[in-house]
Design an enzyme around this catalytic site. Structure first.
Site, PDB file in Angstrom:
ATOM      1  CE1 TYR A 200      -2.727   1.341  -1.083  1.00 49.94           C
ATOM      2  CE2 TYR A 200      -0.779   1.420   0.309  1.00 49.94           C
ATOM      3  CZ  TYR A 200      -1.401   1.028  -0.859  1.00 49.94           C
ATOM      4  OH  TYR A 200      -0.701   0.309  -1.806  1.00 49.94           O
TER       5      TYR A 200
ATOM      6  CG  HIS B 213      -0.286   9.305 -13.021  1.00 49.94           C
ATOM      7  ND1 HIS B 213      -0.486  10.377 -13.831  1.00 49.94           N
ATOM      8  CD2 HIS B 213      -1.412   8.564 -13.036  1.00 49.94           C
ATOM      9  CE1 HIS B 213      -1.714  10.281 -14.332  1.00 49.94           C
ATOM     10  NE2 HIS B 213      -2.283   9.173 -13.878  1.00 49.94           N
TER      11      HIS B 213
HETATM   12  O1  LIG Z   1       6.169   3.614  -4.347  1.00 51.40           O
HETATM   13  C1  LIG Z   1       5.563   2.647  -3.864  1.00 51.40           C
HETATM   14  O2  LIG Z   1       5.623   1.593  -4.433  1.00 51.40           O
HETATM   15  C2  LIG Z   1       4.831   2.765  -2.572  1.00 51.40           C
HETATM   16  O3  LIG Z   1       4.645   4.138  -2.291  1.00 51.40           O
HETATM   17  C3  LIG Z   1       4.051   4.470  -1.082  1.00 51.40           C
HETATM   18  O4  LIG Z   1       4.918   4.423   0.004  1.00 51.40           O
HETATM   19  P1  LIG Z   1       5.932   5.574   0.390  1.00 51.40           P
HETATM   20  O5  LIG Z   1       7.159   4.847   0.754  1.00 51.40           O
HETATM   21  O6  LIG Z   1       5.433   6.534   1.378  1.00 51.40           O
HETATM   22  O7  LIG Z   1       6.171   6.312  -1.018  1.00 51.40           O
HETATM   23  P2  LIG Z   1       6.627   7.748  -1.458  1.00 51.40           P
HETATM   24  O8  LIG Z   1       5.514   8.709  -1.448  1.00 51.40           O
HETATM   25  O9  LIG Z   1       7.331   7.532  -2.735  1.00 51.40           O
HETATM   26  O10 LIG Z   1       7.646   8.247  -0.337  1.00 51.40           O
HETATM   27  C4  LIG Z   1       8.879   7.649  -0.058  1.00 51.40           C
HETATM   28  C5  LIG Z   1       9.660   8.557   0.871  1.00 51.40           C
HETATM   29  O11 LIG Z   1      10.078   9.717   0.146  1.00 51.40           O
HETATM   30  C6  LIG Z   1       9.632  10.890   0.791  1.00 51.40           C
HETATM   31  N1  LIG Z   1       9.318  11.891  -0.253  1.00 51.40           N
HETATM   32  C7  LIG Z   1       8.283  11.717  -1.120  1.00 51.40           C
HETATM   33  C8  LIG Z   1       8.048  12.633  -2.113  1.00 51.40           C
HETATM   34  C9  LIG Z   1       8.861  13.771  -2.197  1.00 51.40           C
HETATM   35  O12 LIG Z   1       8.688  14.663  -3.061  1.00 51.40           O
HETATM   36  N2  LIG Z   1       9.855  13.916  -1.309  1.00 51.40           N
HETATM   37  C10 LIG Z   1      10.114  13.018  -0.336  1.00 51.40           C
HETATM   38  O13 LIG Z   1      11.059  13.193   0.462  1.00 51.40           O
HETATM   39  C11 LIG Z   1       8.444  10.487   1.634  1.00 51.40           C
HETATM   40  O14 LIG Z   1       8.259  11.356   2.699  1.00 51.40           O
HETATM   41  C12 LIG Z   1       8.875   9.083   2.056  1.00 51.40           C
HETATM   42  O15 LIG Z   1       9.716   9.168   3.161  1.00 51.40           O
HETATM   43  C13 LIG Z   1       2.824   3.621  -0.816  1.00 51.40           C
HETATM   44  O16 LIG Z   1       2.539   3.610   0.476  1.00 51.40           O
HETATM   45  C14 LIG Z   1       2.954   2.200  -1.252  1.00 51.40           C
HETATM   46  O17 LIG Z   1       1.718   1.600  -1.273  1.00 51.40           O
HETATM   47  C15 LIG Z   1       3.503   2.111  -2.596  1.00 51.40           C
HETATM   48  O18 LIG Z   1       3.576   0.767  -2.945  1.00 51.40           O
END
Ligand SMILES: O=C(O)[C@H]1O[C@H](OP(=O)(O)OP(=O)(O)OC[C@H]2O[C@@H](n3ccc(=O)[nH]c3=O)[C@H](O)[C@@H]2O)[C@H](O)[C@@H](O)[C@@H]1O
Length: 395
Positions: free
Chosen positions: A206, A242
């Protein structure tokens, strides 16, 4: 003899007028019989034209033909709503990997709207003035599910859309991402920061896919004169996400609503800055219609740790869920916060929806979705991330 003619003629006239009367009588009866049907058709026509949200009238000169790739997805469908309501002609293209027909069903049949089931990895030949190129899975578990497909979508898909833009002279806006900054060493992230990305890590399909998509945009701009816009989108949330796409907002809301533990990956001290989807959509439209061709951050600079965020969502839902600590997600960016001075200065754009207001709207949407799913005998479960090895702990 003459009298006989007169009487025959008289009889003929009488028969004809009797016949005409009869015909008129039948017509009248038919008319009477179909009147309720005609009324029903009128009612149906009115209800169909009223079923669409109100759409502005734009003159031919101002009305644009706009393509949204990934337009049935979370962000794409909100963008389609805005552009439709602004009075444009909108064509949504989606392969329905993460997009859903339900997100745009309220426009199906509208004369300004078209939905095409198509994968951007294949070329597309249509006539348009603007292209919002959003097609790609965005949630980490989804884009890691099939990394080759994610790469193809962001590379071949972007090439195809730039080729289309070149052929028809359209302007293309690429939905890029804060992930081009990787796990950033500069904080907050400005557009002139080149990033810190692991090219062979699990997120690379990605991150690197979007980085090369940006490169392609500027190659087409310099070599072929294609007009491009690049939005680096930071974490976004809102209705139509979703429920089980695995992102933190959807996971925490779903878990809190179902009374399950909120799964914090790692210490929870990693940060994110969340923007509400309507702010993002406004930012994309302003950028598309402006003359800034270099990349622009589109995000909300209010930064929170993930642990703070878990507590906030639990409070807003009014849930007693516990907060669980799971092993850290692989290559998880530790800090993410947009510097939006460029967007403010050059576009006059900044987010306006407060975090709690946006979260409450999203929680309402999830509540309704859960009811809908329960009626369909389906209980969604949050999708887990790819985490490092370790044990589950309670915080
Ligand atoms: O939500 C978005 O708009 C973005 O989400 C993702 O980026 P990321 O920041 O990794 O998104 P998440 O999966 O929502 O994670 C955010 C943080 O929360 C944490 N997380 C996620 C899910 C969960 O159940 N628990 C948890 O602690 C992850 O480890 C991370 O540190 C994508 O990389 C982006 O392209 C997208 O635009």
């Amino acid at each position: 003899m003459k009298e006989t003619y007169v009487s025959v003629w008289g009889n003929l006239v009488t028969v004809r007028s009797l016949q005409e009367e009869k015909e008129q009588g039948i017509e009248g009866k038919i008319e009477e019989a179909i009147a309720p049907l005609k009324e029903k058709i009128r009612e149906i026509e009115t209800s169909i034209s009223q079923k669409y949200p109100p759409v502005k009238f734009l003159s031919e000169k101002d009305r644009k033909r706009i393509l949204i790739t990934g337009g049935a997805g979370f962000v794409g469908s909100h963008l389609a709503d805005k552009l439709m309501m602004d009075g444009h002609e909108v064509t949504v293209v989606d392969n329905f990997f993460t997009g859903r027909k339900r997100n745009v069903e309220h426009w199906i049949g509208h004369e300004n709207f078209e939905l095409i089931n198509h994968d951007v990895v294949e070329p597309l030949y249509i006539e348009v003035d603007q292209i919002y190129h959003l097609a790609s899975p965005a949630s980490p578990p989804n884009y890691m599910y099939n990394p080759i497909k994610t790469l193809k979508t962001n590379t071949i898909g972007t090439l195809n859309m730039l080729g289309l833009a070149k052929r028809v002279g359209a302007r293309l806006l690429l939905a890029s991402t804060s992930e081009v900054y990787g796990d950033p060493e500069v904080h907050p992230q400005r557009e002139d920061y080149w990033g810190h990305v692991n090219p062979i890590g699990p997120r690379a399909c990605y991150d690197e896919g979007k980085r090369v998509a940006e490169t392609m945009c500027y190659a087409y701009m310099k070599q072929e004169g294609v007009e491009v816009r690049v939005a680096r989108i930071f974490n976004t949330f809102g209705p139509r996400m979703h429920m089980n796409d695995g992102r933190v907002v959807s996971n925490f809301i779903l878990q809190a609503l179902q009374g399950e533990g909120l799964t914090v990956y790692g210490s929870g001290s990693q940060t994110r800055s969340f923007q509400y989807v309507s702010d993002l959509v406004n930012g994309l439209v302003v950028l598309m219609n402006n003359n800034v061709s270099s990349p622009v951050n589109v995000g909300n600079p209010e930064e929170h740790t993930i642990l703070e965020f878990a507590k906030l969502i639990r409070g807003l839902v009014g849930s007693r869920s516990e907060i669980l600590s799971l092993p850290e997600a692989q290559d998880d960016p530790q800090r993410r916060n947009p510097d939006i001075s460029k967007a403010k200065l050059l576009l006059g754009w900044e987010p306006v929806v407060p975090l709690e207001e946006g979260l409450n709207k999203t929680i309402d949407y999830f509540r309704k979705e859960l009811e809908y799913q329960a009626n369909n005998q389906y209980i969604p479960k949050p999708k887990p991330a790819r985490t490092k090895k370790g044990r589950l702990r309670h915080i």
